[in-house]
Design a protein around this motif. Structure first.
Motif, PDB file in Angstrom:
ATOM      1  N   ALA A   1      84.608 -36.097  16.682  1.00 41.03           N
ATOM      2  CA  ALA A   1      85.439 -35.932  15.490  1.00 41.03           C
ATOM      3  C   ALA A   1      84.909 -34.804  14.611  1.00 41.03           C
ATOM      4  CB  ALA A   1      85.504 -37.236  14.700  1.00 41.03           C
TER       5      ALA A   1
ATOM      6  N   ARG B   1      86.833 -31.294  13.700  1.00 40.74           N
ATOM      7  CA  ARG B   1      87.034 -30.809  12.333  1.00 40.74           C
ATOM      8  C   ARG B   1      86.491 -29.390  12.173  1.00 40.74           C
ATOM      9  NH1 ARG B   1      85.601 -36.234  11.077  1.00 40.74           N
ATOM     10  NH2 ARG B   1      83.431 -35.611  10.698  1.00 40.74           N
TER      11      ARG B   1
ATOM     12  N   PHE C   1      95.854 -40.854  16.150  1.00 43.95           N
ATOM     13  CA  PHE C   1      94.687 -40.609  15.305  1.00 43.95           C
ATOM     14  C   PHE C   1      95.166 -40.331  13.890  1.00 43.95           C
ATOM     15  CE2 PHE C   1      93.688 -39.285  19.637  1.00 43.95           C
ATOM     16  CZ  PHE C   1      92.576 -40.076  19.897  1.00 43.95           C
TER      17      PHE C   1
ATOM     18  N   GLU D   1      93.655 -39.873  11.229  1.00 43.95           N
ATOM     19  CA  GLU D   1      92.921 -38.870  10.453  1.00 43.95           C
ATOM     20  C   GLU D   1      93.501 -37.474  10.625  1.00 43.95           C
ATOM     21  OE1 GLU D   1      90.449 -39.519  14.259  1.00 43.95           O
ATOM     22  OE2 GLU D   1      91.738 -40.649  12.923  1.00 43.95           O
TER      23      GLU D   1
ATOM     24  N   SER E   1      95.719 -36.467   7.560  1.00 43.07           N
ATOM     25  CA  SER E   1      94.996 -36.047   6.359  1.00 43.07           C
ATOM     26  C   SER E   1      94.337 -34.688   6.561  1.00 43.07           C
ATOM     27  CB  SER E   1      93.941 -37.096   5.983  1.00 43.07           C
ATOM     28  OG  SER E   1      92.985 -37.248   7.020  1.00 43.07           O
ATOM     29  N   LEU E   2      93.874 -34.399   7.780  1.00 47.32           N
ATOM     30  CA  LEU E   2      93.287 -33.095   8.060  1.00 47.32           C
ATOM     31  C   LEU E   2      94.326 -31.988   7.903  1.00 47.32           C
ATOM     32  CD1 LEU E   2      91.063 -33.816  11.193  1.00 47.32           C
ATOM     33  CD2 LEU E   2      90.272 -33.108   8.937  1.00 47.32           C
TER      34      LEU E   2
END
Length: 218
Positions: free
Chosen positions: A73, A77, A132, A134, A137-138
């Motif tokens: 992860a 990012r 996923f 997340e 939000s990314l």
């Protein structure tokens, strides 16, 4: 007919010069790792790709890989951050004549968003976002920090949409990036440079006409 997937290359990666210092060599290796990891994420998908496979593809040890990125992860990012840092920033050369500056920004933005690696990451995020949480939000954070905020500040400096520059920036970005959205969602063809120029010219003219119309005194 579906548009063929863009071909990915490592054209931007280059071997570190022999006389580079140790710190520079490490930085070059980290950058090369992110380039290779991006390509592997695009090729295999986030879920399927393993840290072992990334280390092997990049030619680094697992120990080194985990030293630089604590898990998959974190590496992903970092790959996203390396990509969004390439996004162009709008330049304000003449506040009285903002059209040329916005057109230059729009062309640079579309050229970046039609790069194979940028398109590939966008397809990956769309394809796996439902698994996923997340990712959402990314995407939003990257959009706000690297696209909306700089463009909103530029519009405010140019005296455009002074009451709501962030909302105006989102509208302009949506208009500029429509060809990329169409490619991702309905398999339309990506525009070439001539089509990008024509699209940006039409979008910026339409946007400025609407913004100026809203600011006219009643």
């Amino acid at each position: 007919m579906a548009t063929p997937e863009p071909k990915l290359t490592l054209a931007d990666s280059a071997p570190a010069p022999a006389r580079m210092g140790r710190a520079d060599q490490t930085l070059a290796k980290k950058r090369r790792l992110l380039q290779i990891a991006r390509e592997e994420f695009i090729r295999q998908g986030y879920r399927a790709l393993t840290m072992d496979a990334i280390a092997q593809a990049a030619g680094v040890s697992k120990r080194t890989l985990y030293l630089w990125h604590e898990d998959k992860a974190a590496l992903f990012r970092a790959c996203l951050a390396a990509g969004v840092e390439r996004f162009p920033l709008p330049q304000l050369n003449d506040p009285a004549e903002p059209e040329a500056d916005l057109r230059a920004f729009g062309v640079a933005l579309l050229l970046e968003f039609t790069r194979p690696s940028t398109v590939g990451m966008a397809r990956l995020l769309l394809r796996e976002a439902h698994e996923f949480a997340e990712f959402g939000s990314l995407i939003r954070q990257s959009q706000d920090d690297y696209l909306v905020a700089p463009l909103a500040a530029h519009l405010a400096r140019a005296g455009i949409a002074k009451d709501s520059p962030a909302a105006a920036a989102k509208i302009l970005l949506s208009m500029l990036l429509m060809p990329v959205h169409n490619y991702l969602l309905i398999d339309a063809e990506l525009p070439g440079e001539v089509e990008i120029e024509a699209h940006v010219q039409m979008v910026v003219g339409t946007f400025l006409g609407g913004a100026r119309g809203r600011q006219r005194p009643t």
